[in-house]
Design an enzyme around this catalytic site. Structure first.
Site, PDB file in Angstrom:
ATOM      1  N   THR A   2     -11.839  -1.750  -4.716  1.00 41.69           N
ATOM      2  CA  THR A   2     -12.492  -0.547  -4.202  1.00 41.69           C
ATOM      3  C   THR A   2     -13.780  -0.968  -3.503  1.00 41.69           C
ATOM      4  OG1 THR A   2     -11.560   0.832  -5.950  1.00 41.69           O
ATOM      5  CG2 THR A   2     -13.485   1.687  -4.789  1.00 41.69           C
ATOM      6  N   LYS A  52      -9.824   6.021  -0.804  1.00 46.07           N
ATOM      7  CA  LYS A  52     -10.223   5.707  -2.176  1.00 46.07           C
ATOM      8  C   LYS A  52     -11.673   6.093  -2.416  1.00 46.07           C
ATOM      9  CE  LYS A  52     -10.078   4.245  -6.340  1.00 46.07           C
ATOM     10  NZ  LYS A  52      -9.958   2.857  -6.761  1.00 46.07           N
TER      11      LYS A  52
END
Length: 287
Positions: free
Chosen positions: A95, A170
């Protein structure tokens, strides 16, 4: 074909294990080598550095905590990109912020390789069960090439768009989760201050229109105060920071994000960094 996997934390270790169970030959690296013990015991090859992974693989996954650690593994002194055979495929499941993914895509392309940003939606249990959702940015042909591997680790592969779009989705996803968790924690704080039990608050709120589905998964943690990490609070704080950085890059104002980010920073400073991110409730409503 060897599959490289760099980063064997809470998520990466379980993702790699699912690849191994499906019969893939793994070459793995983790800064703390002991975290690879189970994989090695089941036949994986332990590399001494990221570059050793690159020498043995044409497909490499990275699942690391920060953009800095991803860049070091890929482009650092012992990075894997320079060692990969031509036209190899790097899938970054970390991420990270979208501008970073775009920069990594450019670096990979310049060195003759292909790149996908493919962060996942899901935490410890979905990773263990192979039920993650991959949010992918990159070329469609590359997504299809690696889809069988992604399907081994997840229940869905969503091709969001070009490079950086997986990371973008995300980021939006985690920003929303952090804000919801903070808002729910404050709602419970007010409710308990008025004499309503936590059990009644959860029963009423989580079964009503304001109850986000993921909060139901956190109910037991809140009621038992068992915040064993599925997704550590320090990483949620990192993701909120990266969302704020991205908002700055985009020239937009996200004042609620800024407030929630500082709330998580305070919870982190209060010693909750290693707990699940739902432990922000412990900070908001200590007993």
């Amino acid at each position: 074909m060897n599959v490289g996997f760099i980063g064997l934390g809470i998520m990466g270790s379980r993702m790699a294990a699912n690849l191994q169970k499906a019969g893939h030959n793994l070459v793995v690296y983790n800064r703390t080598a002991e975290k690879a013990n189970d994989l090695v015991a089941n036949g994986a090859t332990l590399a001494g550095s990221p570059e050793e992974v690159g020498r043995q693989c044409r497909v490499v996954f990275t699942m690391l905590a920060t953009p800095e650690s991803v860049e070091e593994a890929a482009l650092g002194q012992h990075g894997f990109l320079k060692e990969l055979p031509g036209n190899s495929l790097w899938i970054d499941a970390s991420t990270v912020n979208p501008s970073f993914s775009l920069r990594m895509a450019q670096a990979a392309t310049k060195m003759g390789h292909r790149f996908l940003d493919a962060p996942v939606s899901g935490s410890l249990k979905p990773a263990e069960m192979g039920q993650l959702v991959f949010l992918v940015g990159g070329e469609a042909n590359d997504v299809e090439e690696v889809r069988p591997l992604l399907d081994t680790m997840g229940k869905a592969v969503l091709h969001i768009g070009g490079h950086g779009q997986g990371s973008s989705m995300k980021m939006v996803n985690n920003m929303l989760f952090g804000q919801i968790m903070a808002a729910f924690s404050e709602a419970l704080r007010l409710g308990t201050s008025l004499g309503i039990t936590e059990e009644m608050l959860c029963q009423t709120l989580l079964n009503g229109p304001g109850g986000a589905p993921f909060l139901k998964l956190k109910e037991n943690k809140l009621l038992t105060r068992d915040f064993s990490p599925e997704f550590p609070l320090e990483w949620m704080h990192k993701d909120l920071h990266l969302a704020g950085l991205t908002a700055y890059e985009q020239g937009i104002a996200l004042p609620t994000l800024a407030t929630v980010k500082e709330l998580f920073a305070q919870a982190k400073q209060a010693g909750l960094a290693q707990e699940d991110f739902s432990a922000v409730y412990q900070f908001v409503n200590p007993k």
